[in-house]
Design an enzyme around this catalytic site. Structure first.
Site, PDB file in Angstrom:
ATOM      1  N   HIS A   1      -9.929  22.120 -30.486  1.00  0.00           N
ATOM      2  CA  HIS A   1     -11.320  22.047 -30.956  1.00  0.00           C
ATOM      3  C   HIS A   1     -12.182  21.315 -29.947  1.00  0.00           C
ATOM      4  O   HIS A   1     -12.016  20.105 -29.737  1.00  0.00           O
ATOM      5  CB  HIS A   1     -11.383  21.338 -32.311  1.00  0.00           C
ATOM      6  CG  HIS A   1     -12.727  21.426 -32.967  1.00  0.00           C
ATOM      7  ND1 HIS A   1     -13.258  22.616 -33.404  1.00  0.00           N
ATOM      8  CD2 HIS A   1     -13.661  20.476 -33.258  1.00  0.00           C
ATOM      9  CE1 HIS A   1     -14.453  22.397 -33.938  1.00  0.00           C
ATOM     10  NE2 HIS A   1     -14.718  21.105 -33.863  1.00  0.00           N
TER      11      HIS A   1
ATOM     12  N   HIS B   1     -16.426  21.154 -28.259  1.00  0.00           N
ATOM     13  CA  HIS B   1     -17.789  21.609 -27.994  1.00  0.00           C
ATOM     14  C   HIS B   1     -18.088  21.095 -26.586  1.00  0.00           C
ATOM     15  O   HIS B   1     -18.518  19.941 -26.412  1.00  0.00           O
ATOM     16  CB  HIS B   1     -18.781  21.016 -28.993  1.00  0.00           C
ATOM     17  CG  HIS B   1     -18.370  21.175 -30.442  1.00  0.00           C
ATOM     18  ND1 HIS B   1     -18.429  22.381 -31.097  1.00  0.00           N
ATOM     19  CD2 HIS B   1     -17.879  20.282 -31.341  1.00  0.00           C
ATOM     20  CE1 HIS B   1     -18.008  22.220 -32.357  1.00  0.00           C
ATOM     21  NE2 HIS B   1     -17.661  20.960 -32.519  1.00  0.00           N
TER      22      HIS B   1
ATOM     23  N   GLN C   1     -21.185  19.068 -25.326  1.00  0.00           N
ATOM     24  CA  GLN C   1     -21.430  17.725 -25.876  1.00  0.00           C
ATOM     25  C   GLN C   1     -20.914  16.625 -24.945  1.00  0.00           C
ATOM     26  O   GLN C   1     -21.295  15.455 -25.072  1.00  0.00           O
ATOM     27  CB  GLN C   1     -20.816  17.585 -27.269  1.00  0.00           C
ATOM     28  CG  GLN C   1     -21.569  18.380 -28.332  1.00  0.00           C
ATOM     29  CD  GLN C   1     -21.003  18.211 -29.737  1.00  0.00           C
ATOM     30  OE1 GLN C   1     -20.184  17.329 -29.987  1.00  0.00           O
ATOM     31  NE2 GLN C   1     -21.425  19.061 -30.649  1.00  0.00           N
TER      32      GLN C   1
ATOM     33  N   HIS D   1     -19.311  28.499 -39.007  1.00  0.00           N
ATOM     34  CA  HIS D   1     -19.461  27.080 -38.654  1.00  0.00           C
ATOM     35  C   HIS D   1     -18.931  26.125 -39.722  1.00  0.00           C
ATOM     36  O   HIS D   1     -18.183  25.191 -39.448  1.00  0.00           O
ATOM     37  CB  HIS D   1     -20.934  26.758 -38.368  1.00  0.00           C
ATOM     38  CG  HIS D   1     -21.184  25.322 -38.040  1.00  0.00           C
ATOM     39  ND1 HIS D   1     -21.419  24.360 -38.999  1.00  0.00           N
ATOM     40  CD2 HIS D   1     -21.197  24.671 -36.853  1.00  0.00           C
ATOM     41  CE1 HIS D   1     -21.579  23.183 -38.406  1.00  0.00           C
ATOM     42  NE2 HIS D   1     -21.448  23.349 -37.116  1.00  0.00           N
TER      43      HIS D   1
ATOM     44  N   ARG E   1     -21.580  24.898 -45.204  1.00  0.00           N
ATOM     45  CA  ARG E   1     -23.008  24.589 -45.247  1.00  0.00           C
ATOM     46  C   ARG E   1     -23.805  25.676 -44.519  1.00  0.00           C
ATOM     47  O   ARG E   1     -24.891  26.049 -44.938  1.00  0.00           O
ATOM     48  CB  ARG E   1     -23.283  23.251 -44.541  1.00  0.00           C
ATOM     49  CG  ARG E   1     -22.864  22.027 -45.311  1.00  0.00           C
ATOM     50  CD  ARG E   1     -23.152  20.768 -44.495  1.00  0.00           C
ATOM     51  NE  ARG E   1     -22.069  20.465 -43.566  1.00  0.00           N
ATOM     52  CZ  ARG E   1     -22.202  20.354 -42.249  1.00  0.00           C
ATOM     53  NH1 ARG E   1     -23.365  20.523 -41.677  1.00  0.00           N
ATOM     54  NH2 ARG E   1     -21.156  20.071 -41.498  1.00  0.00           N
TER      55      ARG E   1
ATOM     56  N   HIS F   1     -15.277  24.288 -39.597  1.00  0.00           N
ATOM     57  CA  HIS F   1     -15.393  22.856 -39.920  1.00  0.00           C
ATOM     58  C   HIS F   1     -15.328  22.735 -41.442  1.00  0.00           C
ATOM     59  O   HIS F   1     -16.076  23.432 -42.136  1.00  0.00           O
ATOM     60  CB  HIS F   1     -16.771  22.312 -39.512  1.00  0.00           C
ATOM     61  CG  HIS F   1     -17.004  22.151 -38.048  1.00  0.00           C
ATOM     62  ND1 HIS F   1     -18.166  22.567 -37.428  1.00  0.00           N
ATOM     63  CD2 HIS F   1     -16.263  21.586 -37.080  1.00  0.00           C
ATOM     64  CE1 HIS F   1     -18.119  22.258 -36.146  1.00  0.00           C
ATOM     65  NE2 HIS F   1     -16.977  21.674 -35.897  1.00  0.00           N
TER      66      HIS F   1
ATOM     67  N   GLU G   1     -15.435  17.355 -43.460  1.00  0.00           N
ATOM     68  CA  GLU G   1     -15.434  16.269 -42.473  1.00  0.00           C
ATOM     69  C   GLU G   1     -16.065  15.013 -43.052  1.00  0.00           C
ATOM     70  O   GLU G   1     -15.669  13.899 -42.734  1.00  0.00           O
ATOM     71  CB  GLU G   1     -16.201  16.727 -41.214  1.00  0.00           C
ATOM     72  CG  GLU G   1     -16.278  15.655 -40.125  1.00  0.00           C
ATOM     73  CD  GLU G   1     -16.968  16.134 -38.852  1.00  0.00           C
ATOM     74  OE1 GLU G   1     -17.494  17.269 -38.866  1.00  0.00           O
ATOM     75  OE2 GLU G   1     -16.953  15.392 -37.857  1.00  0.00           O
TER      76      GLU G   1
ATOM     77  N   HIS H   1     -10.832  19.264 -39.227  1.00  0.00           N
ATOM     78  CA  HIS H   1     -11.023  17.954 -39.886  1.00  0.00           C
ATOM     79  C   HIS H   1     -10.285  17.892 -41.234  1.00  0.00           C
ATOM     80  O   HIS H   1      -9.311  17.177 -41.356  1.00  0.00           O
ATOM     81  CB  HIS H   1     -12.508  17.594 -40.063  1.00  0.00           C
ATOM     82  CG  HIS H   1     -13.274  17.582 -38.782  1.00  0.00           C
ATOM     83  ND1 HIS H   1     -12.913  16.800 -37.708  1.00  0.00           N
ATOM     84  CD2 HIS H   1     -14.370  18.282 -38.366  1.00  0.00           C
ATOM     85  CE1 HIS H   1     -13.748  17.009 -36.696  1.00  0.00           C
ATOM     86  NE2 HIS H   1     -14.636  17.906 -37.076  1.00  0.00           N
TER      87      HIS H   1
ATOM     88  N   ASP I   1     -13.049  17.753 -29.731  1.00  0.00           N
ATOM     89  CA  ASP I   1     -14.280  17.889 -30.515  1.00  0.00           C
ATOM     90  C   ASP I   1     -15.546  17.540 -29.723  1.00  0.00           C
ATOM     91  O   ASP I   1     -15.980  18.313 -28.886  1.00  0.00           O
ATOM     92  CB  ASP I   1     -14.139  17.052 -31.793  1.00  0.00           C
ATOM     93  CG  ASP I   1     -15.179  17.426 -32.851  1.00  0.00           C
ATOM     94  OD1 ASP I   1     -16.020  18.290 -32.567  1.00  0.00           O
ATOM     95  OD2 ASP I   1     -15.155  16.850 -33.958  1.00  0.00           O
TER      96      ASP I   1
HETATM   97 ZN   LIG Z   1     -16.600  20.200 -34.197  1.00  0.00          ZN
END
Ligand SMILES: [Zn+2]
Length: 465
Positions: free
Chosen positions: A55, A57, A60, A205, A208, A229, A232, A266, A317
């Site tokens: 996992h 990103h 980031q 994703h 939500r 996800h 989490e 998570h 992550d």
């Molecule tokens: Zn993530």
């Protein structure tokens, strides 16, 4: 065909000495021999299968360290997310690619030889799609090619800001897609990766951001793994309960057929019944202990879940820090702090280090959907070699090498790395580090100096943004 020679290696048949690994022209292992002598020098002393990072990103990494400053009010995952949203507004395709390439080079230097990239930054700054909807995703693909890391690309479907199909908010405009545009995006990724050994999966994703109505359809748009996800944050589970009458993981199982193709990232806040459902399904739980600690997410019940026969792997992550050993160490240390006990993960494998490594490589390989994580024929020749001259490793053997590397070394012990039989790290450094670092450094500075970050303490609703 070539052969690599190692003094000792952790193979699928356990620790073996004087090992020759034959690699075919496709970069797969074709044979292993034990008790052999090299024709000249050894290629390395202590060989391990490369770890999958399930996992990430990548972009980031460019904001690592920029969210460690207390903002007014409660500092939490949600306030971190605001900083991330602002950072996102400054990232162009070439910046995403350059920052991600450096993140991947760091992963390789730390012992990760493949990555599952959970890629959700798709659109232009004004929220409209690029001419090629896969423009940004292709930046991540180029980064993986540049660094030479194995890639499972997970284009992310993102449509809403909350449960019940709430309209996305303006800060999410670079993530959001219609189903049709997303289909074109996935096709673009598949086309870009047609000649690579990588895999394209799908990532709804979260519950939500994706409606129940779209969940199953979106998950069927590629054949690779499906990652999401889930649970989490405690607040996310509470919102889910309010909206649906079910906890997040219960709702997921109620809405889609969850099986070994899935990776639940998570799964921190789950009931025992939810953990049992995941374990029975064969899905992998993707744990990211360094990021989860950094974001203050909470602690997964590792002992309970493994007791149910659950499968886990690790990921970096947010890439706040990229280190294979830190992820494994903190996976165990979090549990030690929680239970006030030691060697929590150990079961029939008594060594904690060997147990952590065992779960992370098998669960990670399943979640990446590629033949990796084990030194045996037909697997990719993804190999990491530790420096035996590291004083702490010098007189260790077998599983105590893993215990010492994971728990007692500072993190500079990876000497060389091969991915698909190609050497990408030599003497502890990525073979293209100078070039990748120079390019990334320029883009990194460009992103960090944007108004979006210098103004990060203003509320998001401010018209200035
Ligand atoms: Zn993530």
């Amino acid at each position: 065909m070539r052969k690599l020679f190692f003094r000792t290696a952790l193979t699928a048949e356990g620790w073996q000495d004087s090992v020759a690994i034959s690699v075919d022209r496709n970069g797969d292992i074709s044979d292993l021999e034990y008790g052999v002598s090299p024709p000249s020098a050894w290629d390395g002393d202590i060989a391990l299968p490369g770890l999958p990072n399930l996992h990430s990103h990548g972009f980031q990494r460019g904001m690592a360290g920029l969210a460690e400053y207390a903002m007014p009010g409660q500092n939490s995952f949600w306030s971190w997310r605001e900083t991330m949203y602002r950072f996102v507004q400054s990232v162009e395709p070439e910046q995403l690619s350059a920052i991600t390439a450096l993140a991947y080079a760091e992963m390789l230097e730390s012992g990760f030889t493949s990555v599952a990239e959970f890629h959700y930054l798709h659109n232009q700054k004004d929220g409209t799609s690029y001419k090629d909807p896969g423009e940004m995703a292709c930046g991540a693909i180029a980064a993986a090619e540049s660094a030479g890391i194995g890639l499972t690309l997970l284009p992310v479907f993102y449509a809403h800001s909350d449960f019940g199909g709430a309209e996305p908010n303006p800060d999410q405009r670079r993530f959001v897609n219609s189903i049709d545009n997303f289909q074109a995006l996935v096709a673009s990724c598949q086309h870009a990766m047609r000649d690579s050994d990588g895999v394209v999966g799908i990532a709804p994703h979260s519950l939500r951001a994706v409606s129940i109505k779209d969940l199953e359809h979106v998950s069927s748009l590629a054949e690779g793994p499906v990652h999401i996800h889930i649970a989490e944050q405690a607040k996310e589970v509470e919102r889910c309960l309010q909206w649906s009458g079910m906890r997040s993981i219960d709702l997921l199982f109620n809405s889609a057929e969850i099986n070994s193709r899935w990776c639940l990232v998570h799964a921190t806040h789950a009931s025992n019944a939810e953990y049992a459902k995941i374990a029975r399904s064969g899905a992998v739980v993707g744990l990211c202990p360094v990021t989860e600690a950094n974001l203050g997410d909470g602690l997964f019940d590792l002992r309970g879940f493994l007791g149910l026969g659950g499968r886990i792997g690790v990921g970096t992550d947010s890439n706040i820090l990229i280190s294979a050993t830190e992820e494994l160490r903190w996976l165990e240390y979090g549990q030690r702090l929680k239970h006030q006990a030691r060697n929590i993960i150990s079961d029939e494998i008594r060594s904690s280090g060997a147990n952590l490594f065992h779960h992370a490589r098998l669960g990670g390989a399943q979640a990446c959907g590629r033949p990796i994580g084990s030194l045996e024929p037909e697997m990719r020749a993804d190999i990491i070699v530790l420096k035996s001259e590291a004083v702490s490793l010098a007189h260790r053997k077998g599983d105590s090498l893993l215990d010492t590397w994971i728990f007692a070394c500072p993190g500079r012990e990876v000497d060389s790395v091969w991915v698909g039989g190609v050497q990408v790290v030599c003497d502890g450094k990525h073979v293209r580090r100078a070039e990748i670092e120079k390019n990334s450094g320029l883009q990194w500075i460009a992103c960090s100096q944007t108004r979006s970050l210098t103004c990060r303490y203003r509320p998001l609703s401010s018209p200035r943004f």
